[in-house]
Design an enzyme around this catalytic site. Structure first.
Site, short mmCIF file in Angstrom:
data_model
loop_
_atom_site.label_atom_id
_atom_site.label_comp_id
_atom_site.label_asym_id
_atom_site.label_seq_id
_atom_site.Cartn_x
_atom_site.Cartn_y
_atom_site.Cartn_z
N CYS A 116 1.62 13.56 -6.28
CA CYS A 116 2.34 14.69 -5.67
C CYS A 116 3.67 14.98 -6.36
CB CYS A 116 2.55 14.43 -4.19
SG CYS A 116 0.98 14.32 -3.33
N HIS A 256 7.99 19.19 -1.89
CA HIS A 256 6.55 18.93 -1.87
C HIS A 256 6.06 19.08 -0.44
CE1 HIS A 256 2.67 17.19 -2.21
NE2 HIS A 256 2.99 16.10 -1.55
N ASN A 286 -1.66 20.29 1.69
CA ASN A 286 -1.09 19.53 0.57
C ASN A 286 -1.99 19.73 -0.66
OD1 ASN A 286 -0.16 17.64 -1.24
ND2 ASN A 286 -0.06 15.96 0.23
O1 UT7 Z 1 1.65 13.80 -0.38
C1 UT7 Z 1 1.80 12.49 -0.76
C2 UT7 Z 1 2.51 11.63 0.21
N1 UT7 Z 1 1.83 11.66 1.48
C3 UT7 Z 1 2.52 11.85 2.57
O2 UT7 Z 1 3.70 12.07 2.51
C4 UT7 Z 1 1.80 11.73 3.87
C5 UT7 Z 1 2.57 10.82 4.79
N2 UT7 Z 1 1.93 10.60 6.07
C6 UT7 Z 1 1.77 11.56 7.00
O3 UT7 Z 1 2.04 12.71 6.77
C7 UT7 Z 1 1.30 11.14 8.37
O4 UT7 Z 1 1.33 9.74 8.46
C8 UT7 Z 1 -0.12 11.62 8.76
C9 UT7 Z 1 -0.09 13.12 8.98
C10 UT7 Z 1 -1.10 11.25 7.66
C11 UT7 Z 1 -0.53 10.98 10.08
O5 UT7 Z 1 0.44 11.27 11.10
P1 UT7 Z 1 1.07 10.10 11.98
O6 UT7 Z 1 1.94 10.72 12.98
O7 UT7 Z 1 1.66 9.10 11.04
O8 UT7 Z 1 -0.20 9.51 12.70
P2 UT7 Z 1 -0.74 8.03 12.69
O9 UT7 Z 1 -1.41 7.73 11.39
O10 UT7 Z 1 0.34 7.12 13.16
O11 UT7 Z 1 -1.85 8.12 13.80
C12 UT7 Z 1 -1.51 8.37 15.17
C13 UT7 Z 1 -2.80 8.47 15.98
C14 UT7 Z 1 -3.77 7.33 15.68
O12 UT7 Z 1 -4.43 7.00 16.90
P3 UT7 Z 1 -3.99 5.71 17.72
O13 UT7 Z 1 -4.20 4.55 16.78
O14 UT7 Z 1 -2.56 5.93 18.08
O15 UT7 Z 1 -4.92 5.74 18.89
C15 UT7 Z 1 -4.77 7.96 14.73
O16 UT7 Z 1 -6.04 7.35 14.81
O17 UT7 Z 1 -3.48 9.67 15.64
C16 UT7 Z 1 -4.84 9.37 15.26
N3 UT7 Z 1 -5.26 10.33 14.26
C17 UT7 Z 1 -5.77 11.53 14.55
N4 UT7 Z 1 -6.03 12.13 15.72
C18 UT7 Z 1 -6.55 13.37 15.69
C19 UT7 Z 1 -5.18 10.22 12.90
N5 UT7 Z 1 -5.67 11.33 12.33
C20 UT7 Z 1 -6.05 12.15 13.31
C21 UT7 Z 1 -6.59 13.45 13.35
N6 UT7 Z 1 -6.83 14.01 14.55
N7 UT7 Z 1 -6.87 14.14 12.22
#
Ligand code: UT7
Length: 347
Positions: A116, A256, A286
């Site tokens: 990225c 980004h 992204n």
């Molecule tokens: O571009 C290169 C660099 N990349 C980035 O900068 C990305 C960095 N990361 C992020 O943007 C975020 O971490 C994500 C958008 C990928 C995820 O958001 P988050 O707020 O960090 O969510 P999380 O991974 O902590 O997940 C929270 C909950 C989980 O459920 P439990 O374990 O709390 O029950 C996940 O299983 O949300 C669940 N979850 C979803 N629910 C509905 C994860 N993906 C989804 C989804 N729909 N698509």
């Protein structure tokens, strides 16, 4: 800074026509529009569905729009740098494929792999060729067909990524416009948090690598988020401090587009309001190496000579950095691109 600087003198883009909305993804995985919008800011992304077209095609089309805008013959381009993690093939490089398609008969070039941060790293690399006097017209392209490495059964990653390409032309400037400063980092200690393990010389393609899903992008989102939110904000604040730039001096942050929350945190650290943040993640998701130049395309008509821009990125590797550039031309001389005109007509 004295002498020759590398100025962006034009931008171009290619966006595939097909859209994949959050509603489309709701049919593929257990997710919801509400979750995706609130956690990421994304509503839809573009997908290049034609299996015979890939990253080099998008990169070439982006370059064509740029050259047509400026009425530049491809033979005038002397350097082509393509940032991508989804090259058509390992070799020849995407730069070679673009060179041939464009008919850029006097160009050399190569690909840059920095995920990225790829466009940022390619831009600062291209700038060195301009500053040294070796190159006069450097085409810097960010292009990725992320849909080819995304696992559409993994809800944690498939909602994030889209396809697209955009590019910038670097030319010499003697009045201090263009790239003024940059800070860039890599940290391979965190290589496993965001990666694609299959297909290279360590895990060459086999039935086993396919069965294990190693040819898909893998991301540990929460961990990457923590690094990204501090990494991108720190480096953006540092580039301002060391150049004595205040929030008032900055016309736009060009971040980004990985997650709206990471972008907001960066803007807060820089002391700038949301009106100074280029944001199109809602429409494209992204697109990896294409996000920053796609922002420049979408905001080009608002940019004026002398505007201070801070570009900032964070990506797999880890790779991250920020650059300060002083915009070199009045973007309002170009017509608003079709995809933006359609947007304002629909709103
Ligand atoms: O571009 C290169 C660099 N990349 C980035 O900068 C990305 C960095 N990361 C992020 O943007 C975020 O971490 C994500 C958008 C990928 C995820 O958001 P988050 O707020 O960090 O969510 P999380 O991974 O902590 O997940 C929270 C909950 C989980 O459920 P439990 O374990 O709390 O029950 C996940 O299983 O949300 C669940 N979850 C979803 N629910 C509905 C994860 N993906 C989804 C989804 N729909 N698509």
């Amino acid at each position: 800074m004295t002498g020759i600087t590398a100025a962006i003198t034009s931008v171009g883009h290619y966006l595939p026509p097909d859209r994949m909305t959050n509603a489309d993804l709701e049919k593929l995985v257990d997710t919801s529009d509400e979750w995706i919008v609130s956690r990421t800011g994304i509503s839809e992304r573009r997908v290049l569905r034609d299996p015979d077209k890939a990253t080099a095609y998008m990169a070439t089309e982006a370059a064509r729009t740029l050259l047509a805008k400026r009425n530049i013959d491809p033979s005038e381009i002397d350097t082509i740098l393509v940032a991508t993690v989804t090259p058509d093939m390992f070799f020849p490089s995407t730069a070679c494929l673009v060179q041939a398609e464009l008919g850029a008969t006097n160009a050399w070039g190569f690909d840059i792999s920095a995920a990225c941060s790829g466009f940022l790293f390619a831009l600062t690399t291209g700038a060195r060729f301009i500053e040294s006097g070796r190159s006069k017209k450097v085409l810097v392209i960010g292009a990725d067909k992320m849909s080819t490495i995304v696992d559409y059964s993994d809800r944690t990653t498939c909602i994030l990524f889209g396809d697209g390409a955009a590019c910038a032309l670097l030319e010499p400037d003697e009045d201090g416009y263009g790239l003024r400063d940059y800070i860039e980092h890599i940290d391979g200690e965190q290589k496993d948090l965001l990666c694609m393990k299959g297909g290279g010389s360590l895990n060459p393609p086999s039935h086993n690598t396919i069965d294990a899903g190693l040819h898909f992008l893998h991301q540990e989102g929460r961990a990457v988020f923590k690094y990204a939110v501090t990494g991108m904000a720190d480096v953006s604040a540092r580039i301002m401090e060391r150049n004595n730039l205040t929030g008032d001096d900055v016309r736009y942050l060009v971040p980004h587009q990985a997650n709206l929350r990471i972008i907001d945190a960066t803007a807060r650290r820089m002391g700038i309001g949301s009106e100074k943040v280029m944001l199109n993640i809602e429409r494209y998701g992204n697109t990896t190496a294409a996000t920053i130049p796609l922002c420049l395309v979408d905001w080009e008509h608002e940019l004026r000579r002398g505007d201070n821009l801070v570009l900032a990125a964070f990506g797999g590797g880890f790779t991250w950095g920020a650059a300060w550039l002083r915009w070199a031309y009045d973007g309002s001389v170009y017509p608003i691109p079709e995809h933006l005109a359609a947007l304002s007509a629909n709103s």
